[in-house]
Design a protein around this motif. Structure first.
Motif, short mmCIF file in Angstrom:
data_model
loop_
_atom_site.label_atom_id
_atom_site.label_comp_id
_atom_site.label_asym_id
_atom_site.label_seq_id
_atom_site.Cartn_x
_atom_site.Cartn_y
_atom_site.Cartn_z
N ASP A 15 0.86 -1.20 0.00
CA ASP A 15 0.00 0.00 0.00
C ASP A 15 0.88 1.24 0.00
OD1 ASP A 15 -1.85 1.98 0.28
OD2 ASP A 15 -2.53 1.40 2.28
N THR A 63 0.14 4.25 -0.27
CA THR A 63 -0.43 5.42 0.40
C THR A 63 -0.20 5.40 1.90
OG1 THR A 63 -2.61 4.41 0.75
CG2 THR A 63 -2.24 5.51 -1.36
N ASN A 64 0.21 4.27 2.44
CA ASN A 64 0.45 4.14 3.87
C ASN A 64 1.72 4.90 4.25
OD1 ASN A 64 1.27 3.11 6.47
ND2 ASN A 64 -0.09 1.37 6.13
N TYR A 103 3.81 4.39 6.47
CA TYR A 103 4.88 3.42 6.70
C TYR A 103 5.58 3.10 5.39
CZ TYR A 103 7.11 -1.11 7.55
OH TYR A 103 8.02 -2.14 7.63
N SER A 104 4.79 2.84 4.34
CA SER A 104 5.36 2.50 3.04
C SER A 104 6.15 3.66 2.45
CB SER A 104 4.24 2.10 2.07
OG SER A 104 3.55 0.96 2.52
N ASN A 109 2.78 -0.88 -6.81
CA ASN A 109 1.85 -0.86 -5.68
C ASN A 109 0.73 -1.87 -5.91
OD1 ASN A 109 0.24 -0.05 -3.46
ND2 ASN A 109 -0.85 1.41 -4.77
N ASN A 129 -2.91 -3.69 -1.81
CA ASN A 129 -3.43 -4.78 -0.97
C ASN A 129 -4.27 -5.79 -1.75
OD1 ASN A 129 -2.37 -4.11 1.68
ND2 ASN A 129 -3.74 -2.34 1.66
N LYS A 187 -11.56 -1.09 8.52
CA LYS A 187 -11.47 0.37 8.63
C LYS A 187 -12.64 1.09 7.96
CE LYS A 187 -8.31 0.87 4.67
NZ LYS A 187 -6.97 1.33 4.25
N ASN A 201 -1.47 -0.17 14.61
CA ASN A 201 -0.64 0.54 13.63
C ASN A 201 -1.27 1.90 13.32
OD1 ASN A 201 -2.79 0.06 11.88
ND2 ASN A 201 -1.74 -1.56 10.74
N VAL A 236 -2.76 3.13 10.68
CA VAL A 236 -4.07 3.13 10.02
C VAL A 236 -5.18 2.99 11.04
CG1 VAL A 236 -5.55 1.91 8.39
CG2 VAL A 236 -3.14 2.27 7.83
N ASP A 277 3.45 2.89 15.56
CA ASP A 277 3.51 3.80 14.40
C ASP A 277 3.36 5.22 14.92
OD1 ASP A 277 4.05 2.24 12.24
OD2 ASP A 277 2.02 2.20 11.44
N PRO A 327 2.45 8.45 12.97
CA PRO A 327 2.12 9.38 11.89
C PRO A 327 2.28 10.81 12.37
CG PRO A 327 0.13 8.41 12.82
CD PRO A 327 1.28 7.66 13.42
#
Length: 338
Positions: free
Chosen positions: A77, A79-80, A82-83, A105, A108, A226, A254, A256, A282, A284
């Protein structure tokens, strides 16, 4: 002769023809052997290159030499956050070492992994860094068919016999639980997306094991989707309604799920305070702004990307030692939420 346009690139043959020299002379000029050519030949070739806007095909030259100087990156992903951090860490190493990065990408979607792996191999990448959606048998079979060096990020599977770089998920969860215990919390609601993804399950398992051994902490773990906010709101409401005298906290697995929890709390009119804590694995950027800041276990995301890329380059260069599974430590960042 007309100057070549951008859709029809000039070739070595075009340069040789315009300069009225042999292709061997042009090749020597391009490969740094200009001392073997007369001054007149060098000037004619230089003029031809400028007139035709000739650009050497570095890919073809690299492939002829046995390597492409391309690294493939497969992300679950993009857009995450983390990525994005992982990508930046990998990109930094590639830039330093003269490699170009090709990013795919999968969003998912498991079925995209096989097609992207085939695409990257068709481009003759020297190696692959992979962050998969999960490690189910179908995904493992796809990875086993890869012929170039491979490093996994945030995933471990010893059956593949390849290197991996990830967070030490168990240690991160334990440090977070010790912090909660020190702050006298008594009940934890662990919120996670599907535990089919191994790192999430490792974190939840570690939290539950810690609470089982603790005389003061209890926990409940809930998987959420989510996109199903009503379910999350009901889960939090039920948690808050039970044993109201206990000091409680939500443990988001995490970034998200942390965002989902923050949105749900706002819709419910609940604030982080003495009776409701919030902690996340995480960190953000927005987490430090939400109601005075959310306590987090910060992952060394860029370092994970850098270590994965360095490990891959060592394999490309012939390192044949047994596979390593590198796990990096998270850092506890205490903010007002706990």
């Amino acid at each position: 002769m007309q100057k070549k346009n951008s859709k029809n690139f000039a070739t070595i043959s075009d340069v040789a023809k315009y300069a009225k020299v042999g292709k061997t002379s042009v090749s020597r000029y391009l490969n740094g052997e200009q001392d073997k050519l007369s001054e007149l030949l060098r000037e004619r070739i230089s003029s031809a290159i400028e007139h035709l806007d000739f650009r050497p095909n570095h890919s073809a030259r690299m492939l002829k030499a046995g390597h492409s100087k391309l690294i493939g990156l497969l992300l679950a992903d993009v857009t995450n956050p983390y990525s994005i951090d992982i990508l930046q860490g990998i990109e930094q190493v590639c830039r330093r070492e003269g490699y170009m990065l090709m990013v795919c990408n999968t969003d998912n979607e498991k079925e995209l992994q096989k097609s992207y792996l085939e695409l990257l191999e068709a481009h003759r990448v020297d190696g692959l860094i992979v962050n998969t959606t999960d490690m189910a048998s179908q995904q493992l079979n796809h990875l086993k068919q890869v012929s170039c060096p491979l490093v996994l990020v945030d995933r471990i599977d010893t059956s593949l016999g390849v290197d991996s770089v990830s967070l030490d998920n168990e240690a991160a969860a334990i440090v977070a639980c010790e912090h909660l215990q020190d702050r006298s919390y008594e009940a934890i609601l662990t919120i996670t997306e599907s535990m089919e993804v191994a790192p999430r399950k490792a974190r939840v398992d570690a939290i539950e094991a810690f609470c089982q051994q603790s005389s003061t902490l209890s926990c409940k773990s809930v998987e959420i989707n989510k996109s199903n906010e009503p379910h999350l709101i009901k889960t939090i409401s039920d948690f808050m309604g039970a044993n109201k005298e206990l000091k409680k906290t939500i443990f988001s697995i995490n970034g998200v799920t942390t965002l989902c929890v923050a949105k749900a709390l706002q819709k419910m009119g609940l604030s982080i305070g003495p009776q409701l804590g919030l902690i996340s694995i995480d960190d953000p950027e927005w987490a430090q702004l939400f109601e005075g800041g959310i306590t987090v276990m910060r992952q060394p995301n860029r370092e994970i990307g850098e270590r994965a890329c360095n490990r891959l380059l060592s394999r490309i260069q012939g390192n044949m030692e047994p596979a390593q599974h590198i796990q990096l430590a998270a850092k506890l960042i205490i903010r007002q939420s706990t």
